[in-house]
Design an enzyme around this catalytic site. Structure first.
Site, short mmCIF file in Angstrom:
data_model
loop_
_atom_site.label_atom_id
_atom_site.label_comp_id
_atom_site.label_asym_id
_atom_site.label_seq_id
_atom_site.Cartn_x
_atom_site.Cartn_y
_atom_site.Cartn_z
CE1 TYR A 138 -2.99 2.87 0.33
CE2 TYR A 138 -3.85 2.18 2.85
CZ TYR A 138 -3.77 3.41 1.71
OH TYR A 138 -5.13 4.11 1.54
CE LYS A 166 -5.99 1.14 -0.05
NZ LYS A 166 -7.02 0.67 0.55
#
Length: 303
Positions: A138, A166
């Site tokens: 992420y 992400k």
């Protein structure tokens, strides 16, 4: 578009429902999870930032993950938020996630302590080595204070279990380069840029607003898969008011809970300090945005 990615295409970073006293409501969490899967979600992230992971204990995270897996684990991908700014604690969280039955883990860039890029490589490698689960990295410099550099992406992409990203850094050109150079599955981590990421080659998104308007997000993703870009753009535009209400007024978990409560999916909008529940004005904005979305769903605009 290519076949459906292993971790799904339509995913939400799920809120963690709480009772008015701040305790976690596992029954409500199971209802939210089932509601999202019924509405077309391929996957859920449990105990991400939107799930208030900074203020929930390891035991609470484990109970929540197990409850969600019990409710929908046979119907969708369940990804456990396992990252933090402490590598040792994150490694332990990854191991607990595997024991609980998670399908993958989400590992945020360590925040606040601003490690060097060599530290990021070592951190993500340690998490990937800690279990047999695939890792979604992420990248969110707005919260973590540091972005993942190109060279770091190239190095971590060599690890067999680092499978996806992400992306919440807001740089489509960089994302395009990294998709091409790493081969990692790319996910939008920014609700306002989901369609842009799709156009850029992303395989899906991990959203916040998507749990408040799951049917519309499924519709947009399906249009993208089918190559119906005019339809996808139309849904994207219909979603503008609700994205603004959830993401651009106050913190996303606060407004997502307000939206879910307005729809009767959860009963309490309780959050843990330092978050505070949506006030009347903020709730009214979510209510109006949901009404606008419902109206445009009944009478969609063209193009």
């Amino acid at each position: 578009m290519a076949d459906a990615p292993a971790l799904g295409r339509v995913l939400s970073a799920m809120v963690t429902p709480m009772r008015p006293d701040g305790s976690i409501d596992l029954d409500a969490a199971q209802r939210v999870a089932a509601h999202l899967v019924d509405a077309g979600h391929d996957g859920l992230v449990v105990s991400g930032t939107t799930g208030e992971s900074p203020t929930t204990s390891s035991d609470e995270k484990d109970e929540l993950l197990r409850a969600v897996i019990e409710a929908v684990g046979d119907r969708c991908v369940v990804i456990a938020g396992a990252g933090s700014n402490d590598t040792a604690k994150s490694v332990e969280a990854v191991r607990h996630a595997q024991k609980a039955g998670a399908d993958a883990v989400l590992a945020v860039t360590p925040y606040y302590n601003k490690p060097p890029q060599a530290g990021l490589v070592a951190h993500f490698t340690a998490l990937a080595d800690a279990s047999d689960l695939p890792v979604m990295v992420y990248d969110i410099p707005g919260r973590s204070g540091i972005a993942i550099a190109r060279e770091t992406y190239l190095r971590i992409a060599e690890h067999d279990r680092i499978a996806a990203v992400k992306d919440a850094r807001g740089d489509l050109w960089f994302a395009s380069e990294m998709m091409q150079e790493t081969g990692l599955d790319w996910y939008s981590g920014d609700d306002a840029m989901n369609l842009g990421h799709f156009l850029n080659g992303a395989v899906g998104f991990v959203g916040v607003t998507s749990q408040v308007a799951p049917a519309a997000y499924r519709e947009m993703a399906d249009a993208v898969v089918d190559g119906r870009w005019d339809d996808a753009r139309a849904v994207h535009r219909r979603l503008t008011p609700i994205v603004n209400a959830v993401m651009n007024v106050t913190q996303g978990a606060i407004m997502a809970k307000a939206g879910l409560a307005e729809q009767g999916i959860i009963e309490s909008t309780a959050v843990r300090l330092p978050l505070v529940p949506a006030d009347e004005e903020q709730t009214a904005l979510v209510r109006a945005a949901l009404a606008a979305l419902a109206a445009t769903a009944a009478h969609p605009a063209v193009g």
